[in-house]
Design a protein around this motif. Sequence first.
Motif, PDB file in Angstrom:
ATOM      1  N   GLY A  12       7.446 -38.183  -9.558  1.00  0.00           N
ATOM      2  CA  GLY A  12       8.658 -37.436  -9.239  1.00  0.00           C
ATOM      3  C   GLY A  12       9.042 -36.515 -10.377  1.00  0.00           C
ATOM      4  N   ALA A  13       8.994 -35.210 -10.147  1.00  0.00           N
ATOM      5  CA  ALA A  13       9.263 -34.219 -11.188  1.00  0.00           C
ATOM      6  C   ALA A  13      10.575 -33.482 -10.935  1.00  0.00           C
ATOM      7  N   GLY A  14      11.538 -34.179 -10.327  1.00  0.00           N
ATOM      8  CA  GLY A  14      12.854 -33.590 -10.112  1.00  0.00           C
ATOM      9  C   GLY A  14      13.726 -33.730 -11.341  1.00  0.00           C
ATOM     10  N   ILE A  15      15.051 -33.718 -11.128  1.00  0.00           N
ATOM     11  CA  ILE A  15      15.996 -33.740 -12.242  1.00  0.00           C
ATOM     12  C   ILE A  15      15.805 -34.975 -13.103  1.00  0.00           C
ATOM     13  N   MET A  16      15.776 -36.155 -12.489  1.00  0.00           N
ATOM     14  CA  MET A  16      15.686 -37.380 -13.266  1.00  0.00           C
ATOM     15  C   MET A  16      14.303 -37.567 -13.888  1.00  0.00           C
ATOM     16  N   GLY A  17      13.247 -37.215 -13.140  1.00  0.00           N
ATOM     17  CA  GLY A  17      11.919 -37.330 -13.709  1.00  0.00           C
ATOM     18  C   GLY A  17      11.763 -36.483 -14.957  1.00  0.00           C
ATOM     19  N   GLU A  18      12.224 -35.247 -14.900  1.00  0.00           N
ATOM     20  CA  GLU A  18      12.119 -34.371 -16.070  1.00  0.00           C
ATOM     21  C   GLU A  18      13.027 -34.848 -17.195  1.00  0.00           C
ATOM     22  N   ARG A  19      14.226 -35.357 -16.840  1.00  0.00           N
ATOM     23  CA  ARG A  19      15.153 -35.815 -17.880  1.00  0.00           C
ATOM     24  C   ARG A  19      14.539 -36.955 -18.684  1.00  0.00           C
ATOM     25  N   LEU A  20      13.976 -37.952 -18.006  1.00  0.00           N
ATOM     26  CA  LEU A  20      13.403 -39.072 -18.746  1.00  0.00           C
ATOM     27  C   LEU A  20      12.112 -38.661 -19.456  1.00  0.00           C
ATOM     28  N   LEU A  21      11.363 -37.755 -18.848  1.00  0.00           N
ATOM     29  CA  LEU A  21      10.167 -37.236 -19.508  1.00  0.00           C
ATOM     30  C   LEU A  21      10.534 -36.602 -20.844  1.00  0.00           C
ATOM     31  N   ARG A  22      11.542 -35.756 -20.847  1.00  0.00           N
ATOM     32  CA  ARG A  22      11.957 -35.104 -22.100  1.00  0.00           C
ATOM     33  C   ARG A  22      12.451 -36.129 -23.113  1.00  0.00           C
ATOM     34  N   ALA A  23      13.127 -37.174 -22.630  1.00  0.00           N
ATOM     35  CA  ALA A  23      13.596 -38.219 -23.542  1.00  0.00           C
ATOM     36  C   ALA A  23      12.419 -38.967 -24.163  1.00  0.00           C
ATOM     37  N   MET A  24      11.381 -39.239 -23.381  1.00  0.00           N
ATOM     38  CA  MET A  24      10.192 -39.892 -23.942  1.00  0.00           C
ATOM     39  C   MET A  24       9.590 -39.052 -25.055  1.00  0.00           C
ATOM     40  N   LEU A  25       9.470 -37.753 -24.815  1.00  0.00           N
ATOM     41  CA  LEU A  25       8.845 -36.874 -25.792  1.00  0.00           C
ATOM     42  C   LEU A  25       9.697 -36.717 -27.049  1.00  0.00           C
ATOM     43  N   ALA A  26      11.022 -36.693 -26.872  1.00  0.00           N
ATOM     44  CA  ALA A  26      11.911 -36.412 -27.999  1.00  0.00           C
ATOM     45  C   ALA A  26      12.385 -37.660 -28.725  1.00  0.00           C
ATOM     46  N   GLU A  27      12.617 -38.749 -27.988  1.00  0.00           N
ATOM     47  CA  GLU A  27      13.298 -39.905 -28.565  1.00  0.00           C
ATOM     48  C   GLU A  27      12.372 -41.052 -28.955  1.00  0.00           C
ATOM     49  N   THR A  28      11.243 -41.225 -28.252  1.00  0.00           N
ATOM     50  CA  THR A  28      10.405 -42.399 -28.515  1.00  0.00           C
ATOM     51  C   THR A  28       8.916 -42.072 -28.620  1.00  0.00           C
ATOM     52  N   PRO A  29       8.518 -40.979 -29.269  1.00  0.00           N
ATOM     53  CA  PRO A  29       7.087 -40.640 -29.320  1.00  0.00           C
ATOM     54  C   PRO A  29       6.265 -41.674 -30.069  1.00  0.00           C
ATOM     55  N   GLU A  30       6.890 -42.431 -30.962  1.00  0.00           N
ATOM     56  CA  GLU A  30       6.160 -43.460 -31.705  1.00  0.00           C
ATOM     57  C   GLU A  30       5.968 -44.736 -30.892  1.00  0.00           C
ATOM     58  N   LEU A  31       6.702 -44.851 -29.771  1.00  0.00           N
ATOM     59  CA  LEU A  31       6.702 -46.073 -28.962  1.00  0.00           C
ATOM     60  C   LEU A  31       6.034 -45.875 -27.613  1.00  0.00           C
ATOM     61  N   ILE A  32       6.157 -44.667 -27.060  1.00  0.00           N
ATOM     62  CA  ILE A  32       5.726 -44.396 -25.685  1.00  0.00           C
ATOM     63  C   ILE A  32       4.831 -43.163 -25.647  1.00  0.00           C
ATOM     64  N   ARG A  33       3.767 -43.267 -24.883  1.00  0.00           N
ATOM     65  CA  ARG A  33       2.883 -42.135 -24.609  1.00  0.00           C
ATOM     66  C   ARG A  33       2.991 -41.780 -23.133  1.00  0.00           C
TER      67      ARG A  33
END
Length: 323
Positions: A12-33
């Motif tokens: 799902g690449a809608g509002i919520m999918g993109e929001r959490l995707l950006r959070a993964m990239l910005a907030e937890t790159p050391e924890l989540i790929r």
Amino acid sequence: MPDSRISIGIIGAGIMGERLLRAMLAETPELIRVSGIWDPSPAALERIAAALPEVPRLADAAAIVAASDCVYIASPPASHLGHARAALAAGKAVFCEKPLAVDVADSRAFVAEAGARGAVNFPFASSPAVASLRKWIAEGEVGAVSRVGIEVAFATWPRSWQADAASWLDRPAQGGFTREVVSHFLFLSRRLVGPLHGLDASADFPEPGKSERRIGARLFAGDIPVELTGSVGTTAKDDHNIWTLEGDKGAVRLCDWSIAERRLSDGTWQRAPDAMPNEQARPLALKRQLEGVARLARGEPNHLATLAEALNVQEVVEAILTR
């Protein structure tokens, strides 16, 4: 050196999918790929490709499941359980967008079979403001709880930033503000006060083929009465909400998603010292949510909304909409 990060794929690449995707990239790159993202809409994937070209775009939902330790399901609600079952059958963890689903009987069957490898994205589980409410409650500022109040209102529905999703967000089958917004505050009531039951409710659908425009409900969280009102077109604000907990010694409340306040002896309301608008609070909550997702994927205890909690919320939401 092996990559020890948890791999998360997104359906799902809608509002919520993109929001959490950006959070993964910005907030937890050391924890989540991020293992990849998929959406049945080519336009949605093209938008992701233009904005975040480093994120793999996979061929279908099955490819997401195969590539991931945990699958985040951010598609429209009617599709949630199909994707969740496929992920669990493959031995993967599931982090599902709310609502859990819209078919209550199917959700009950799913929760009974799923075990502890799933959770639902109710960010109040990780909210700094909710942490302030918990602290005040623990310190005795409320005393013996007597009432919960929930009030939501919107200038229009869907909200202005959701207009692109109106094809399902403003339809009675999957959309409406009760599923999309009220569910959060029902979860908060359940998490802080007790299981939800004893519903007496009404919902108004004045526009054929559209979602609800007004609701009213009385229910209980544990043995505490809850009063709920919701409406569209009754405020100039895009999004207005207040959750209030009252007791024999005082009251606390959560305003506009992220502002914790307590009522002083003179009747005025005092904000928490660290209160911040939702735009600033959201990244903090999403980071803590993702830390919980990593623990979920590793099979460790976590603070996320459980499937059972989400089912209880769904049961109440769907009952409101059919009264």
